[in-house]
Every structure is written in structure tokens, then in C-alpha cells.
Design an enzyme around this catalytic site. Structure first.
Site, mmCIF file in Angstrom:
data_model
loop_
_atom_site.group_PDB
_atom_site.id
_atom_site.type_symbol
_atom_site.label_atom_id
_atom_site.label_comp_id
_atom_site.label_asym_id
_atom_site.label_seq_id
_atom_site.Cartn_x
_atom_site.Cartn_y
_atom_site.Cartn_z
ATOM 1 C CG LEU A 101 -18.819 20.704 -50.501
ATOM 2 C CD1 LEU A 101 -20.283 20.323 -50.264
ATOM 3 C CD2 LEU A 101 -17.958 20.224 -49.346
ATOM 4 C CG ASP A 102 -13.791 16.504 -53.413
ATOM 5 O OD1 ASP A 102 -13.157 17.550 -53.638
ATOM 6 O OD2 ASP A 102 -13.378 15.590 -52.671
ATOM 7 C CE LYS A 103 -19.088 14.541 -61.873
ATOM 8 N NZ LYS A 103 -18.529 13.970 -63.118
#
Length: 243
Positions: free
Chosen positions: A56-58
Site C-alpha cells: 500500500l502507498d505510504k
């Protein structure tokens, strides 16, 4: 970082944790802390720590799947690659669609080599499809709460598709208006995941509670069912404890 308190599901093959927003899943080229640094907490007696089955994105929160050993990771990799894992996201967007539901079919490609993983609509790019439906809106339609269901798994897919439709995700520092110092965090949450891990058993279904930073905007959009009401109460309790 305490990951035990964020554990949503555990069995002999995999774990699902509630990823906090603002923390990268793995260490980047510039170093710094990441979720992987704390995976030893999740061994539960196995000789090795679990490993990421996807990412998942940061700045995205919510359901993150880990495989507990090599065979499990191989199985999860095939399921993700084959599009057999169901994923649902919640996002608060700026602006509001004219319709109540639809599907975005827009190929995506790399913006340029210097921008790393940044993406853009590109007719010569990889096919990318995202279903969506509106769950609520503010009275003036400046914000909308949308449920996104990605049918493909391209980098930043939901974020780019939302921007291309004219309603970027609130707080998005790359594809939206979240570059100012007073901008809110990214309002994108991996709400639920459905994993058909074993053919002989029902799929594993896991849901992550909405993060505290999204609750006020979600409520402003009028989506206050029992589950959200409970999350609002829990968020208020946490805010009281941390004030």
C-alpha cells in the site's frame, strides 16, 4: 511500532494488519523506518518473520496482507496477479461525481523516469479499471465519500483515476491539492479485502476500521451508519486520550 494491536486476521498461512497512514511498508532508497522493521513481532512461533504479499502507498491506511511462509506467499502472489482478491477502498474526494456509480476504464503509464512511481493516464499504458459508487456527499457537493473497487492493480491506480475524473482524493500530495503545509493527510483507506486462500474453504474476509483522520470528513458527507458511528465514538475516545 506496535503491530500486534493492529492485527486484524491471523491463520496458519497469512496475517492481515491495519496499516497506519504515513508509514511506508518497506524501507526506501533514502532509508528511514518502515513497517517491515517491526515484522518480527508477528512471527507467532515461526522461524521467520512474515513478508509482504502486496503493498500500500505510504499515506494509505487499511488492510495489508502478509504471507507467513514461502508457500503462502507463492499462493498469495498468484491470487493478486490473477485478480482474484477482492479489494474495496474508501476515499473522500474533492468535488462530487454527477452520477451515483460507474466504472473508470483508463490505461495508465509511468509519468517519467525521474518521477519514480508517479503515474498518468496513457492510451499506450497498461489497462486499468476501477469501479466506484458514491456513499455520501456534503450538502454543497464540495466533498464526496466514494467506495472504490479496483479491478486491476496498477500503481496509484485509484488516485490517478480519481484525479482524471475531476475529483482528486482529499489530501493527495501528488495528484491532488495536498501540497500545502495545512493540507490534511491523504483520505484513502483500504477498507476491506476478500482472499480465496484455500479452494476447500470460504474466502477470508477482513475489514479495517476507518482511520481517525478521515472520520470527520466522512461524517460531513453524511455517511453515518452504525459502523461509522461506532468508529466516530472510538475516534473521539482516542482523541480524548491523546489530547
Amino acid at each position: 511500532m506496535d503491530l500486534l494491536s493492529r492485527l486484524l486476521h491471523r491463520d496458519g498461512l497469512m496475517l492481515v494488519i491495519d496499516k497506519p497512514a504515513g508509514v511506508p511498508v518497506h524501507r526506501g532508497p533514502k532509508g528511514g523506518p518502515s513497517l517491515e522493521d517491526a515484522f518480527d513481532q508477528l512471527r507467532f512461533g515461526l522461524p521467520r518473520a512474515p513478508a509482504l504479499a502486496h503493498r500500500l502507498d505510504k499515506d494509505t491506511s487499511g488492510c495489508l496482507v502478509l504471507g507467513r511462509h514461502r508457500k503462502a506467499l507463492d499462493r498469495l502472489g498468484k491470487l493478486f496477479k490473477g485478480g482474484r482478491i477482492g479489494k474495496t477502498y474508501l476515499a473522500v474526494v474533492e468535488g462530487a461525481p454527477a452520477e451515483e456509480a460507474g466504472e473508470i476504464d483508463l490505461a495508465l503509464g509511468r509519468l517519467d523516469a525521474a518521477r519514480g512511481w508517479w503515474m498518468r493516464p496513457d492510451p499506450l499504458g497498461l489497462p486499468s479499471r476501477t469501479g466506484w459508487r458514491v456513499l455520501g456527499r456534503t450538502p454543497d457537493s464540495t466533498l464526496a465519500l466514494i467506495e472504490f473497487t479496483p479491478h486491476t492493480g496498477r500503481t496509484h491506480q485509484i488516485r490517478v483515476h480519481a484525479q482524471a475524473m475531476g475529483w482528486p482524493i482529499l489530501g493527495d500530495p501528488v495528484y491532488g491539492h495536498g501540497r500545502r503545509e495545512d493540507s490534511p493527510p491523504l483520505h484513502l483507506h483500504a477498507r476491506s479485502i476478500v482472499i480465496p486462500m484455500q479452494e476447500s474453504k470460504p474466502p477470508v474476509r477482513v475489514e479495517a476500521p476507518a482511520p481517525a483522520h478521515m472520520l470527520a470528513a466522512m461524517a460531513a458527507c453524511g455517511w453515518a451508519d452504525h459502523a461509522l458511528a461506532q468508529e466516530l465514538q472510538n475516534g473521539a475516545e482516542v482523541a480524548t486520550l491523546t489530547d
